[in-house]
Scaffold this active site. Structure first.
Site, PDB file in Angstrom:
ATOM      1  N   LYS A   1       0.800  -1.366   0.055  1.00  0.00           N
ATOM      2  CA  LYS A   1       0.109  -0.083  -0.004  1.00  0.00           C
ATOM      3  C   LYS A   1       0.966   1.209   0.022  1.00  0.00           C
ATOM      4  CE  LYS A   1      -3.783  -0.848   1.970  1.00  0.00           C
ATOM      5  NZ  LYS A   1      -4.597  -1.084   3.344  1.00  0.00           N
TER       6      LYS A   1
ATOM      7  N   ARG B   1      -3.774   2.713   8.575  1.00  0.00           N
ATOM      8  CA  ARG B   1      -3.810   1.604   7.803  1.00  0.00           C
ATOM      9  C   ARG B   1      -2.469   0.733   7.436  1.00  0.00           C
ATOM     10  NH1 ARG B   1      -6.745   3.355   2.411  1.00  0.00           N
ATOM     11  NH2 ARG B   1      -8.095   1.437   2.761  1.00  0.00           N
TER      12      ARG B   1
ATOM     13  N   GLY C   1      -8.213  -7.445   4.180  1.00  0.00           N
ATOM     14  CA  GLY C   1      -9.120  -7.892   5.443  1.00  0.00           C
ATOM     15  C   GLY C   1      -8.601  -8.516   6.476  1.00  0.00           C
TER      16      GLY C   1
ATOM     17  N   MET D   1      -5.655  -7.313   8.036  1.00  0.00           N
ATOM     18  CA  MET D   1      -4.958  -6.313   9.023  1.00  0.00           C
ATOM     19  C   MET D   1      -6.112  -5.253   9.182  1.00  0.00           C
ATOM     20  SD  MET D   1      -2.160  -7.900   9.425  1.00  0.00           S
ATOM     21  CE  MET D   1      -1.455  -6.603  10.379  1.00  0.00           C
TER      22      MET D   1
ATOM     23  N   ARG E   1      -3.353  -1.643  -6.312  1.00  0.00           N
ATOM     24  CA  ARG E   1      -2.347  -2.917  -6.114  1.00  0.00           C
ATOM     25  C   ARG E   1      -2.837  -3.903  -7.254  1.00  0.00           C
ATOM     26  NH1 ARG E   1      -5.747  -5.186  -1.034  1.00  0.00           N
ATOM     27  NH2 ARG E   1      -7.812  -5.287  -1.917  1.00  0.00           N
TER      28      ARG E   1
ATOM     29  N   HIS F   1     -15.607 -10.159   1.761  1.00  0.00           N
ATOM     30  CA  HIS F   1     -14.441 -10.924   2.492  1.00  0.00           C
ATOM     31  C   HIS F   1     -14.713 -12.444   1.963  1.00  0.00           C
ATOM     32  CE1 HIS F   1     -12.937 -14.039   5.233  1.00  0.00           C
ATOM     33  NE2 HIS F   1     -11.826 -13.094   5.097  1.00  0.00           N
TER      34      HIS F   1
ATOM     35  N   SER G   1      12.340 -43.717 -11.044  1.00  0.00           N
ATOM     36  CA  SER G   1      10.841 -42.885 -10.675  1.00  0.00           C
ATOM     37  C   SER G   1      10.687 -42.723  -9.331  1.00  0.00           C
ATOM     38  CB  SER G   1       9.608 -43.346 -11.652  1.00  0.00           C
ATOM     39  OG  SER G   1       8.754 -42.778 -11.217  1.00  0.00           O
TER      40      SER G   1
ATOM     41  N   GLY H   1       8.990 -42.279  -6.041  1.00  0.00           N
ATOM     42  CA  GLY H   1       7.852 -42.477  -5.644  1.00  0.00           C
ATOM     43  C   GLY H   1       7.730 -41.699  -4.296  1.00  0.00           C
TER      44      GLY H   1
ATOM     45  N   CYS I   1       6.803 -39.560  -9.620  1.00  0.00           N
ATOM     46  CA  CYS I   1       5.191 -40.028  -9.856  1.00  0.00           C
ATOM     47  C   CYS I   1       4.421 -39.987  -8.852  1.00  0.00           C
ATOM     48  CB  CYS I   1       5.156 -41.457 -10.535  1.00  0.00           C
ATOM     49  SG  CYS I   1       6.172 -42.935  -9.480  1.00  0.00           S
TER      50      CYS I   1
ATOM     51  N   TYR J   1      11.240 -35.856 -16.036  1.00  0.00           N
ATOM     52  CA  TYR J   1       9.768 -35.537 -16.208  1.00  0.00           C
ATOM     53  C   TYR J   1       9.253 -35.439 -14.780  1.00  0.00           C
ATOM     54  CZ  TYR J   1       9.311 -40.486 -15.488  1.00  0.00           C
ATOM     55  OH  TYR J   1       9.018 -41.665 -15.073  1.00  0.00           O
TER      56      TYR J   1
END
Lengths: 841, 841
Positions: A22, A91, A100, A102, A313, A429, A720, A722, A788, A808
């Protein structure tokens, strides 16, 4: 010494981390010549010093006094002046937007005398008294912790003051400087309020960041019919459509809009009512978007026709809006493709893939509200946040139903499938939070009435009770009684465009976990480049198969097992054929049978005879996770894996377009296990299809496998990771026994920051993965490496995998787009070309 | 090219690895001028070449022929000569002694004609026919695999030949060279017989070592009353007493002694009967012991009054004998103290610590046999090795009861608590193997009769059945019907002497795991220097405590828990006081509560009310090993650990001689856990006893803890490796679910070599321990490091811990002596001052 306070027009090098979002916005707007009230920012440094010292740091009060003096000079008003007082708002403003969360206090500087002076100087007693009433209420709630319920919007000043005295045992402070000092302290203290902590925890914001405090000359939207206040976006935050979008209220202060107490008017009405201010707003907002190269979310006030911007913002937006805005802005030349890719929050993409109401479903709409956050969900009505949090954690689908939500409800929102409110608008909110979380919200639903005492809800004509099912359609604002069938949404062009750009940037391939032809087709639709995990045990279930599997398990000798396996083979073969067809020659990693055999038998009490009973008993394990499963099955009863390999070979031969198959042996801990299983695999493949090529490898899901990866790599074409099981073993944590129990406690109590089953535990599991990669590559430089576990679809974990140099990631089909984007952002961040995207923004 | 064959008098540099123990012994004895028959050794190289090629390697047959020619020259007899044939024995001989495991064939070279020539040249037809009968039988069994049962000791030549023809379909081979060739092949092949593999597996002998073959001119102990054969030791292998000890048989060949078919005579009788040969034997054996600086086990034959030594080797001996001999030989100046320490097999020490019959117990001795291996055991009668192996594995205490045992029974012996035989002497198979394994054996029990068909056993007057209990006292040879109370044995002076020397050599401290004052006292008696693991949960059981513990678990809130804990505190305090008193100021590591709470509740069906039932359900876990236990209890319910720390503090204050306490938090995975628990510990200690010093640390029993040891070390004064759980998590193997199931299969099938729960898995668990040590020390150089898993008492694992630089190992009190010795040997081996002690010898 570095100052703790900067005027908006004073240059500072600290930026957002020092001045908060802000503060930086106000300073930049001032610099750009945008109409902004005068004021100054107290830095986050001061907040951190406050937290360390447990009080305001030395010198801060003097600096504040000096800046107040400057403000007085500039405005020509005096702070605490009984005749024409300088009033300010106080503020909070952290580096990361926390809407919301603060606290804000308006009209600081008023007291019993000054209120009369204000009435005189403005000629508007009602306005002056309204301002004072608001100050007493906000100050009472925020600084003195008086419950919100004790005050009412229609209190008089006297009534508000009575409540203040009754609750605190003190008179309302009359000294403007004392008001200011206590307000600053309250903002700093609110940084560590429980609700702020929960929010930070949810969005993984560091606790030591601190907040700045902005002290801003008051401008008044509540000075009558030529005054107004509002919130506006440069593009629609729900859809991304270009053009001013927002809401405003005439004769109101900003909190009235955000709190959802009065339902605001659309911006179109302002154009007619306050045309000059509207035109100036339009021009200013265009300038700001151009400057920030991003969709802006603006708070403004019109004081007697004169426009002031109070804040700008980057706008929080839905995934669809984020995509559209990014694609449009790239088209407009405002940002590059890399910028566009970098600024989409990958975890938010998920909401595009959320279920929608089945278009063929028949249902009656019980009530309508605002379409505050898209997506659809069904669940049981719950009327308070605590219950919602509790039941949601326990795995129930719940919908939080409230008059309106407040930041205190955050834990309930996190655990709900969706939220329905009676009050509040698109920027209330509930709406803002739900959009950030990608869950449906219907707000401002006038047909909703709640009776907390009897736990009864009226929705339109229907009377329901807590626990009854409803369905929300957040995309249209419809509320339906009962459950409605849902379908997955389709993907739009913007989505494809951004993901196409992402694909051009990323190095990691994205594969999917899919166990059947349908999932495989879905995976390809979402852009998967292969299947990283095809679990074969799912092919052991099904009415036609399970009895044969049970025969196999109950067989008294190998011959009996082979006979049953022979009958299972065609099932597996045809399943594999379906998957190979769907993948059309892309790689498919097939994991041989993994779960303990008792999973295929009924519970003991349902055993049909003594033989089954005794077999169930014999197979019962104290810790099945660590028992006879994975390749331990294949080593002891090679005929099972032989059948599976044979089915794979036959399916490979049967399909037309070829199949690129990788046979994966689970739960290997010892090189000798894989040596034997590779031999078995190669022998069967040679027998069945000597001409076909395939890879043979293993999951790395035991710490020992990672530690001995150099030996294991001698027998593996690929590893791979897990990471589900690797997390369980490395952390000694059974997911079933941890979540909802001690792990939930750990997360709530801050022992650990993230659920290691959702986001990879980099210090532990990541460290052992690194060992496996190094040791595996030391034996076989070219070994293929993938992941995976479910982490393959988590953006932070994808970035870690990129850094680790995996080939991957593989995740559930619906997470494939998320992983594609995350993989591209990992490249950008590794090259310093992007920062982390702030959640939901 | 290196030769495959060496004459006994030919120099070779290969030593034991090349020539085998027997070959080296024969060559060395020849060199020393000891009377040894002429002959030659085929090397282990030839065996390895045979195993690779699947047949005799090129050139070997020619070399053998050349050495046979030399033997003919030297003896003046011709191989295959029908008139006065050269006869040889063919005997295996590996580098490591494997008694009874490999095959021997005597009298090779006889055939239908030569037997008549032998009869003529010796003037002893009975002898000649006996020799031929033995050849046919041994050859038939060993080379052609005819079952032992098919032959009888009183067969005639004709009968033996008929059996041979009937079983093989061929005539008995008449060509001496063919006999020799096939005998050599059979020896090589026997290296890979199942029983040899089991033996190697049990004693961890590498499979690729191979065996040598010794071809030795026959000398005959069966030529009448001035001929004899026997086995003798330079010291008593049971007690270590100095002086010739052994057994012999007149008019017999060596196999008769070893096989236990005729019960042999003590050596004293030989002195009277064959005084010259006896005197020469005495002198020769003294020379050999002096030469080898170790107790020798000798095979000898007297042929018509003339002594030949056939073999010498280090004698297998009981632990008591090993200690006494080592101490005595050190006193005699034969060996150094380091030699003495180096040559005791630490795992064998255990047998000294085995239970003995309670001297106060009343019982009736049903029968007596030879006191073939010391120690006492009770168990159920089992009449065959397979059943013994099966039931023993399943955890039953069984006693194997047989007429005699053979190498085929080895798997049954391994799993029995003791062995009882009707036939055979101190050097019979059962006796030798039982001594090596440190389990009781009563051999040659004449009062024992077995009926396999009815599974009935007569012991003296008693008729028993398979499954009935008996007790053996191997130290006295007594057999008792039913179970008898046992007591642990006391430790003798030799034991103390050797361990005293070991203590002077070792660097590692040896601590013990003890949960109460009695165990602590026992631990100190065995030389423990501290308690490395005091489990506090054992203090939660007991009739007076468990109900209170249950109240604590069932309490609905913290206040209720605290109230119950308050009542538990005095129990814990008094337990701690007892332990501190017993340890008299030595360090005591106390582990706070570790097991999941459901272990303190009854099974669901025994719940006494709905509340308990629902609590049991809530606490039930899918994988309790990986659930809410260890410090996860202390983090969630700090009041439990608070009570425990308070009890420790109060006990510290209460004892007179001071207590050196280390408080250990189990199952830490995250640094934050230990940070919190350390804070809790310090807070309570400050409240209770600010003046007392203590250490605070953690177990390392999760892979994550090892990987993050640098962070965890910031809050830890010490690490103690909990290698039981660390093995379970690193290997993903629940001990309960592995042993007797897939792990047993893995061990039998050779997937892995050793049980990782008995001997530390150095490649996996050891590797992660190394990471923990390095990372822990990188943060805190001086951090105290120990191990408290069961591996702390396993010699190989102790050596690994020495190499890792730990400060101490902690094990069960009875293993403390083993660990003390192993720790000393680790120092000697690390310095190249000792080799591994061969198991049992």
């Amino acid at each position: 010494m570095t100052p703790y306070v900067y005027d908006f027009d004073e240059p500072s090098e600290g930026g957002r981390a020092l001045l908060g979002g802000k503060g930086v916005g106000l300073a930049e707007m001032t610099h750009l010549g945008v109409p902004v009230p005068a004021g100054f920012t107290i830095t986050t440094d001061a907040c951190r010093a406050f937290m360390r010292a447990g009080g305001l740091p030395d010198g801060l009060e003097e600096e504040v006094a000096a800046h107040i003096a400057r403000l007085e000079e500039r405005t020509g008003k005096r702070f605490g002046d009984p005749d024409d007082p300088l009033l300010v708002s106080v503020r909070s403003g952290a580096a990361v937007s926390m809407p919301g969360m603060m606290d804000t206090i308006l009209n600081v500087g008023l007291n019993d005398e000054a209120v009369r002076g204000l009435a005189r100087s403005t000629g508007n007693e009602e306005f002056a008294r309204d301002c004072y009433r608001r100050l007493i209420q906000m100050f009472g709630e925020t600084v003195d912790g008086i419950s919100h319920d004790r005050f009412a919007p229609d209190d008089t000043v006297e009534r508000a003051r009575e409540v203040y005295v009754a609750e605190t045992g003190r008179e309302f402070p009359q000294d403007a400087r004392e008001q200011l000092r206590r307000a600053i302290v309250a903002v700093f203290e609110s940084w560590n309020s429980p609700r702020a902590q929960v929010y930070r925890h949810t969005y993984e914001i560091p606790d030591d960041m601190g907040t700045a405090v902005n002290v801003v000359q008051m401008v008044f939207g509540n000075k009558g019919d030529t005054s107004a206040t509002g919130v506006a976006f440069t593009r629609d935050p729900s859809t991304g459509e270009q053009g001013l979008y927002g809401e405003y209220l005439v004769n109101a202060q900003g909190e009235d809009v955000v709190a959802g107490i009065r339902t605001p008017q659309p911006m179109e009405e302002m154009r007619a009512r306050l045309p000059d201010a509207y035109a100036q707003l339009l021009e200013t907002m265009a300038r700001l978007e151009q400057h920030y190269r991003d969709v802006q979310d603006i708070e403004f006030t019109v004081e007697e026709g004169k426009l002031f911007l109070l804040q700008t913002r980057s706008a929080k937006r839905t995934a669809a809006a984020a995509l559209k805005a990014a694609v449009d802005m790239t088209g407009e030349g405002l940002i590059t493709r890399e910028d566009a890719v970098a600024r989409i929050d990958p975890s938010q993409l998920d909401q595009l893939l959320h279920p929608m109401l089945d278009p063929d479903a028949e249902f009656e709409v019980a009530a309508r509200g605002l379409n505050a956050s898209p997506g659809a969900a069904s669940g049981k009505i719950v009327l308070d946040a605590d219950t919602a949090a509790e039941r949601g954690k326990a795995g129930e689908a719940v919908i939080l139903v409230r008059w309106e939500t407040t930041p205190d409800d955050i834990h309930g929102l996190i655990q709900s499938r969706g939220v329905l409110t009676a009050h509040g608008g698109m920027t209330s909110h509930a709406a803002v939070v739900a959009r950030g979380m990608g869950k449906p919200c219907v707000a401002g639903c006038e047909g909703l009435h709640i009776d907390l005492e009897t736990k009864t809800v009226h929705i339109g004509e229907h009377e329901l009770h807590e626990g009854d099912a409803i369905t929300l359609d957040g995309g249209t604002g419809r509320v339906i009684v009962g459950e409605v069938a849902l379908v997955p949404p389709s993907i739009n062009e913007d989505f494809e465009t951004i993901l196409g750009w992402a694909d051009g940037l990323r190095r990691l391939q994205v594969w999917a976990n899919a166990d059947n032809a349908e999932d495989a087709a879905k995976a390809r639709e979402f852009g998967a480049q292969g299947i990283g995990l095809c679990r074969t045990e799912h092919m052991f279930f099904g009415d036609d198969r399970l009895p044969v599997v049970q025969e196999m398990i109950l067989a008294s000798d190998e011959a009996g097992r082979r006979e049953a396996l022979e009958r299972l083979l065609p099932f597996q073969q045809s399943d594999f054929e379906g998957i190979f067809e769907a993948m059309a020659g892309l790689p498919v990693v097939i994991r041989l049978l993994d779960p303990p055999l008792h999973e295929f038998l009924p519970p003991l009490e349902d055993a049909r005879d003594e033989r089954m009973r005794s077999r169930i008993k014999a197979l019962t394990e104290a810790n099945p996770m660590l028992g006879t499963r994975g390749c331990r099955l294949g080593i002891q009863w090679p005929e099972i894996y032989e059948m599976q390999v044979r089915a794979i070979a036959r399916a490979m031969k049967a399909v037309n377009r070829g199949a690129q198959v990788e046979i994966m042996h689970p739960l290997v801990g010892f090189a000798e296990e894989l040596r034997r299983l590779r031999e078995l695999t190669e022998t069967v493949m040679r027998e069945e299809a000597p001409e076909l090529e395939f890879l043979c490898g293993t999951m790395i899901e035991l710490p020992r496998a990672a530690l001995c990866a150099d030996e294991i790599a001698e027998h593996a074409d690929f590893f791979s990771f897990g990471t589900n099981d690797l997390t369980q073993t490395t952390l000694g944590m059974s997911r079933d026994d941890a979540e909802g129990k001690f792990l939930t406690f750990y997360l709530e109590d801050g022992v650990i920051e993230r659920n290691p089953f959702e986001t990879l535990d980099q210090d532990g599991v990541g460290a052992i993965m690194r060992i496996a990669v190094e040791r595996g590559r030391s034996t076989k430089e070219s070994i293929q490496l993938g992941i995976c576990g479910e982490h393959g679809g988590d953006p932070k974990s994808v970035e870690f995998c990129h850094g680790l140099g995996l080939d991957y990631v593989s995740c559930s089909p619906y997470r494939v787009p998320v992983a594609r984007l995350a993989a591209a952002q990992a490249v950008l961040r590794a090259g310093g070309r992007a920062e982390y995207v702030v959640a939901g923004g």
